[in-house]
Enzyme design. Structure first.
Site, PDB file in Angstrom:
ATOM      1  N   HIS A   1      -0.506   4.730   9.684  1.00  0.00           N
ATOM      2  CA  HIS A   1       0.885   5.207   9.722  1.00  0.00           C
ATOM      3  C   HIS A   1       0.984   6.594  10.357  1.00  0.00           C
ATOM      4  CE1 HIS A   1       0.342   2.513   6.295  1.00  0.00           C
ATOM      5  NE2 HIS A   1       1.602   2.181   6.388  1.00  0.00           N
TER       6      HIS A   1
ATOM      7  N   HIS B   1       0.828  -1.226   0.000  1.00  0.00           N
ATOM      8  CA  HIS B   1       0.000   0.000   0.000  1.00  0.00           C
ATOM      9  C   HIS B   1       0.857   1.269   0.000  1.00  0.00           C
ATOM     10  CE1 HIS B   1      -0.168  -0.789   4.633  1.00  0.00           C
ATOM     11  NE2 HIS B   1       0.920  -0.116   4.327  1.00  0.00           N
TER      12      HIS B   1
ATOM     13  N   HIS C   1      10.512  -4.517   3.612  1.00  0.00           N
ATOM     14  CA  HIS C   1      11.064  -3.181   3.427  1.00  0.00           C
ATOM     15  C   HIS C   1      11.453  -2.574   4.767  1.00  0.00           C
ATOM     16  CE1 HIS C   1       6.807  -2.239   4.275  1.00  0.00           C
ATOM     17  NE2 HIS C   1       7.044  -0.933   4.326  1.00  0.00           N
TER      18      HIS C   1
END
Lengths: 282, 119
Positions: free
Chosen positions: A59, A12, A195
């Site tokens: 986030h 995303h 990541h």
């Protein structure tokens, strides 16, 4: 009773939202990524789910460190997208399904998953980008389902274990199947794969580990519950812990599934991008 | 918050800070300032008066200096969380590849090459 049609996962990454806005579908950098979605579009067109459970991690838009729920569920009529600090134009609100949200909350808390319920929840790229990828033009796609957002904390440790995430999914699946409406549901697991954005190890990607996760989440998700959280940080990268969303999605699908499509590409932004569509057997 | 002798929830992963309760408490003021950069008016407020803005949020001297220096690794060791720091980086139009390069001593292009080399 509601029927779970299947689950779809995707990374995303915020840069994807930007690429969609600029229509970079055939750009050499982006094409291998966007090529992963036509089969998903076809499946959605063929199945037209009524509801979408969007499992993502916030986030730093909907939640801050003042109160950080480990698991939270939106229970609202709509969900606003807002500026995340980069000044990108916000999308129009996404329609909610509060009656389904509260049913899930009732069922899951009864099953000892103590969700935080949210009547206001701003949704960030973790929620929005997958919607744009799967329903182009979202939230104005003609087949746009009503949505229930579920967010798990991966901002701050302690984060949930992989075993807890899979069990969460199982309880979610049970909740959906007992929803007293003749409706169909698709479950999204967003984020990942490997990541790391921060620190001297920024840029870390782990193809071998991602392939291991992709293979096992289809056929043997229980195997992945042996991975400890620190091992997940080490092997998937600090932000690769978003794989927990995939585990939550997978738990809801049950044992009898078929893999419809899979895509994996390095890199998109700082991330190994993965997409998977799993269909529940009839 | 001090360490709890006899308890260690983490393993050592080189180049990686585990953002746990200890770091979250250490970096709270810094992260709160960055979280509030979600709103354009706060980004403008910071740009207009960086020192006054940091004072308003109660940043400590180490955090202030890391902000002045645009020192990403310094901000992380001061308790900054990358998701909130990304909003600080956004004020300057930096991408996550720019931020990756800044942390690893690479140019942005070198950092992009490193990412692609792992395919």
């Amino acid at each position: 009773m509601a029927k779970i049609l299947g689950g779809i996962t995707t990374s995303h990454i915020p840069a994807v939202g930007n690429a969609i806005q600029k229509e970079l579908y055939d750009d050499p950098y982006w094409k291998p990524f966007f090529d992963g979605y036509p089969k998903v579009h076809q499946w959605i067109k063929d199945n037209k789910p009524d509801y979408c459970i969007n499992i993502y991690n916030d986030h730093g838009l909907g939640f801050f460190l003042d109160r950080m729920p480990t698991f939270a569920i939106g229970c609202a009529n709509e969900y606003r997208n807002e500026d995340e600090g980069w000044g990108l134009p916000a999308l129009d609100p996404f329609p909610g399904a509060p009656e389904l949200s509260w049913h899930i909350a009732e069922s899951m808390v009864a099953d000892h998953f103590d969700l935080t319920t949210c009547q206001e929840l701003a949704v960030d790229h973790g929620f929005v980008v997958p919607m744009q990828l799967f329903w182009p033009g979202a939230p104005h796609h003609p087949d746009m389902p009503k949505t229930v957002p579920i967010s798990a904390n991966t901002v701050q440790h302690p984060i949930p274990t992989l075993a807890r995430a899979l069990d969460f999914g199982k309880a979610l699946g049970k909740a959906l199947q007992s929803f007293p409406e003749d409706a169909t549901v698709v479950i999204l697991g967003t984020g990942g794969l490997s990541h790391q954005l921060d620190g001297a190890r920024a840029g870390f990607i782990n193809k071998e580990f991602d392939q291991y996760c992709l293979d096992n989440i289809v056929s043997n998700p229980e195997e992945l519950t042996k991975i400890t959280r620190m091992e997940l940080v080490e092997k998937a990268g600090a932000q690769g812990t978003e794989f927990l969303m995939w585990m939550m999605m997978r738990g809801a699908l049950g044992d009898n599934i078929n893999e419809i499509t899979r895509n994996y590409h390095i890199p998109i932004s700082n991330t190994a991008a993965g997409t998977l569509l799993l269909e529940c057997a009839a | 918050m001090h360490d709890m002798p006899g308890y260690d929830y983490h393993i050592d992963i080189p180049g990686t800070t585990i953002f746990d309760g200890k770091m979250a408490m250490k970096g709270y003021a810094l992260n709160k300032m960055c979280y509030d950069f979600n709103k354009a008016e706060n980004r403008e407020g910071f740009k207009a008066d960086e020192e006054g803005w940091m004072e308003k949020y109660g940043l400590n001297e180490g955090q202030k200096q890391a902000i002045r220096d645009r020192n990403v690794l310094g901000l992380i060791s001061e308790g900054g969380n990358i998701y909130y720091l990304a909003k600080f980086a956004g004020i300057f139009g930096l991408s996550v590849q720019d931020v990756g390069g800044l942390q690893t001593g690479k140019s942005t292009d070198e950092f992009k090459e490193y990412l692609a080399s792992q395919a």
